[in-house]
Design a protein around this motif. Structure first.
Motif, mmCIF file in Angstrom:
data_model
loop_
_atom_site.group_PDB
_atom_site.id
_atom_site.type_symbol
_atom_site.label_atom_id
_atom_site.label_comp_id
_atom_site.label_asym_id
_atom_site.label_seq_id
_atom_site.Cartn_x
_atom_site.Cartn_y
_atom_site.Cartn_z
ATOM 1 N N ALA A 3 85.658 -5.751 11.554
ATOM 2 C CA ALA A 3 84.637 -5.382 10.588
ATOM 3 C C ALA A 3 84.037 -6.579 9.869
ATOM 4 C CB ALA A 3 85.216 -4.400 9.565
ATOM 5 N N THR A 4 84.788 -7.656 9.708
ATOM 6 C CA THR A 4 84.306 -8.813 8.963
ATOM 7 C C THR A 4 84.912 -10.079 9.541
ATOM 8 O OG1 THR A 4 84.072 -9.739 6.726
ATOM 9 C CG2 THR A 4 86.197 -8.766 7.285
ATOM 10 N N LYS A 5 84.450 -11.212 9.053
ATOM 11 C CA LYS A 5 85.011 -12.487 9.509
ATOM 12 C C LYS A 5 86.474 -12.557 9.085
ATOM 13 C CE LYS A 5 80.525 -14.760 9.051
ATOM 14 N NZ LYS A 5 80.248 -15.114 10.443
ATOM 15 N N PRO A 6 87.386 -12.903 9.992
ATOM 16 C CA PRO A 6 88.823 -12.794 9.690
ATOM 17 C C PRO A 6 89.456 -14.016 9.021
ATOM 18 C CG PRO A 6 88.512 -13.294 11.995
ATOM 19 C CD PRO A 6 87.140 -13.167 11.420
ATOM 20 N N PHE A 7 88.669 -15.088 8.771
ATOM 21 C CA PHE A 7 89.217 -16.281 8.141
ATOM 22 C C PHE A 7 88.465 -16.591 6.857
ATOM 23 C CE2 PHE A 7 90.186 -16.813 12.647
ATOM 24 C CZ PHE A 7 91.529 -17.167 12.615
ATOM 25 N N ILE A 8 89.165 -17.217 5.919
ATOM 26 C CA ILE A 8 88.558 -17.574 4.644
ATOM 27 C C ILE A 8 88.884 -19.026 4.312
ATOM 28 C CG2 ILE A 8 90.553 -16.740 3.314
ATOM 29 C CD1 ILE A 8 88.563 -15.920 1.107
ATOM 30 N N ILE A 9 87.891 -19.725 3.789
ATOM 31 C CA ILE A 9 88.064 -21.083 3.266
ATOM 32 C C ILE A 9 87.901 -20.976 1.753
ATOM 33 C CG2 ILE A 9 87.237 -23.461 3.325
ATOM 34 C CD1 ILE A 9 86.002 -22.847 6.068
ATOM 35 N N LYS A 10 88.996 -21.202 1.032
ATOM 36 C CA LYS A 10 88.993 -20.961 -0.413
ATOM 37 C C LYS A 10 89.821 -22.033 -1.110
ATOM 38 C CE LYS A 10 89.913 -17.319 -3.824
ATOM 39 N NZ LYS A 10 90.375 -15.928 -4.020
ATOM 40 N N PRO A 11 89.294 -22.615 -2.182
ATOM 41 C CA PRO A 11 90.063 -23.618 -2.925
ATOM 42 C C PRO A 11 91.420 -23.078 -3.375
ATOM 43 C CG PRO A 11 87.771 -23.669 -3.631
ATOM 44 C CD PRO A 11 87.914 -22.475 -2.721
ATOM 45 N N GLY A 12 92.436 -23.924 -3.218
ATOM 46 C CA GLY A 12 93.793 -23.537 -3.581
ATOM 47 C C GLY A 12 94.597 -22.983 -2.431
ATOM 48 N N HIS A 13 93.947 -22.789 -1.282
ATOM 49 C CA HIS A 13 94.607 -22.208 -0.118
ATOM 50 C C HIS A 13 94.341 -23.073 1.112
ATOM 51 C CE1 HIS A 13 95.532 -18.458 -2.274
ATOM 52 N NE2 HIS A 13 94.369 -18.637 -2.853
ATOM 53 N N PRO A 14 95.187 -22.972 2.146
ATOM 54 C CA PRO A 14 95.006 -23.815 3.338
ATOM 55 C C PRO A 14 93.887 -23.327 4.254
ATOM 56 C CG PRO A 14 96.908 -22.385 3.612
ATOM 57 C CD PRO A 14 96.438 -22.186 2.204
ATOM 58 N N LEU A 15 93.343 -24.261 5.029
ATOM 59 C CA LEU A 15 92.492 -23.871 6.152
ATOM 60 C C LEU A 15 93.335 -23.034 7.115
ATOM 61 C CD1 LEU A 15 90.505 -27.103 7.114
ATOM 62 C CD2 LEU A 15 89.604 -25.045 6.043
ATOM 63 N N GLY A 16 92.705 -22.051 7.740
ATOM 64 C CA GLY A 16 93.453 -21.178 8.640
ATOM 65 C C GLY A 16 94.052 -19.985 7.927
ATOM 66 N N SER A 17 93.541 -19.655 6.716
ATOM 67 C CA SER A 17 94.022 -18.476 5.993
ATOM 68 C C SER A 17 93.337 -17.228 6.542
ATOM 69 C CB SER A 17 93.739 -18.611 4.498
ATOM 70 O OG SER A 17 94.486 -19.661 3.921
ATOM 71 N N PHE A 18 94.121 -16.185 6.812
ATOM 72 C CA PHE A 18 93.582 -14.925 7.315
ATOM 73 C C PHE A 18 93.112 -14.056 6.151
ATOM 74 C CE2 PHE A 18 96.545 -16.174 10.723
ATOM 75 C CZ PHE A 18 95.695 -16.087 11.813
ATOM 76 N N TRP A 19 92.021 -13.319 6.383
ATOM 77 C CA TRP A 19 91.362 -12.520 5.349
ATOM 78 C C TRP A 19 91.231 -11.077 5.821
ATOM 79 C CZ3 TRP A 19 90.238 -12.803 0.415
ATOM 80 C CH2 TRP A 19 89.193 -12.069 -0.144
#
Length: 359
Positions: free
Chosen positions: A131-147
């Motif tokens: 339904a949506t993009k499954p990864f998120i890039i967000k300050p405070g969290h690592p690259l490769g975080s699932f959403w």
């Protein structure tokens, strides 16, 4: 007016003329030691790396084209260590045994984004399925975080009244309702997993006996997660994949099978493909390479040295992952979109032979 469709054109993804090189600053502290009469070599390195102007793929708003463009956005920090040791365990007569071991761990964190957005969603996978993009890039969290939404299991029969508030019934999939509005949508999405491993390791054994050499390399990864969409679409019906083809997918919830692994085949159930339900442990141990060689010296053939060798790669994988290969990803080498499996081709097992003449 008319209801007819007409062909049209829209711009593709143009180049970003302002794209520039990333800037990296790294600090290291390390130690190298040779011990036990040169039989043991040890190396340790700790590092901290700051990367500015990180190149990230971002989707533009629809009014500006809606396509993906590579941009320099923000700062990412990495820190970790690398350790290696090589030791000659045995060295006597015509036999010797060398043992090598390495261990590494890297943690990354997004520090900032040079954008008014609080986060960036990334990854276009599974059109009509996800339904949506499954990864998120967000300050405070690592690259490769699932959403996505957090899966809580199946609604039980004694939760029928509560399930009804969500339009569900016993046997349907249950997700965490973050805002308490009894509707599961993007407002309830959260960081549900991490594609980054806790550590990676390798063990290399080399045995020498007279003119024979045997090498066995084993390596592995521990602690990462993989979004297994291939498993998901085989296990449950979704909009663009209506057939259950997974054998264990037959274990669906019914009134007489309430401990089932998969939800009821009901009209009220919703299978969120990017939920934590489909995250699986991507840890593995692989027998990466085994090779055996024999060296025939020049004094035997008179005119040349001869080496005969046979080797095999990717011979064995030990893992709990339920896909073909936990090591491959449809996201390729892009760190922000690693560890997603939509049928990525597994690494092949292959064998090679060599005949080498040295004149």
């Amino acid at each position: 007016g008319t209801s007819s469709n007409f062909p049209g054109y829209e711009p593709g993804a143009p180049a970003n003329t302002r794209l520039r090189w990333e800037k990296t600053t790294q600090r290291n502290i390390g130690m190298d030691a040779v011990l036990l009469n040169n039989r043991l070599n040890v190396s340790f390195d700790y590092f901290q790396k700051e990367t500015h102007d990180v190149i990230v793929r971002k989707t533009l708003p629809l009014y500006d084209g809606g396509y993906d463009v590579w941009q320099n956005l923000g700062q990412i920090n990495n820190k970790g260590f690398e350790f290696s040791a090589d030791y000659r365990l045995v060295d006597k007569n015509s036999f010797s045994w060398d043992l090598g071991f390495n261990l590494s761990s890297v943690k990354n964190k997004v520090i900032s984004l040079n954008t008014p957005d609080d986060y960036i969603l990334t990854g276009d996978y599974g059109s009509g399925i996800v339904a949506t993009k499954p990864f998120i890039i967000k300050p405070g969290h690592p690259l490769g975080s699932f959403w996505g939404p957090k899966y809580l299991g199946l609604w039980k029969t004694d939760e029928a009244a509560e399930a009804l508030k969500f339009g569900n019934q016993p046997g349907d999939s249950k997700y965490e309702d973050l805002n308490g509005d009894y509707v599961i949508n993007s407002s309830d999405y959260q960081i549900i997993g991490d594609a980054n491993p806790d550590f990676t390791f390798g063990i290399n054994n080399t045995f020498y006996y007279k003119n024979f050499t045997l090498n066995i390399l084993v390596d592995g990864v521990h602690g990462n997660q993989v979004l297994n969409l291939l498993y998901a679409v085989a296990a449950v019906p979704v909009a663009e994949s209506r057939t259950i083809t997974l054998k264990e997918g037959a274990d669906v919830w019914t009134s007489t099978n309430q401990d089932a692994s998969f939800p009821a085949l009901s009209s009220t159930n919703i299978n969120n493909m990017n939920s934590s339900r489909w995250l699986q442990d991507g840890s593995f141990v692989k027998v990466r390479n085994v090779s055996l060689s024999y060296n025939l010296p020049r004094r035997v053939l008179k005119f040349a040295d001869l080496k005969l060798a046979i080797s095999g790669q990717n011979l064995l994988t030990i893992t709990k992952y339920k896909g073909y290969d936990p090591e491959v990803s449809n996201g390729g080498s892009y760190d922000a979109e690693s560890c997603i499996d939509m049928g990525a081709y597994p690494l092949p097992r292959f064998f090679t032979t060599q005949i080498v003449l040295t004149f």
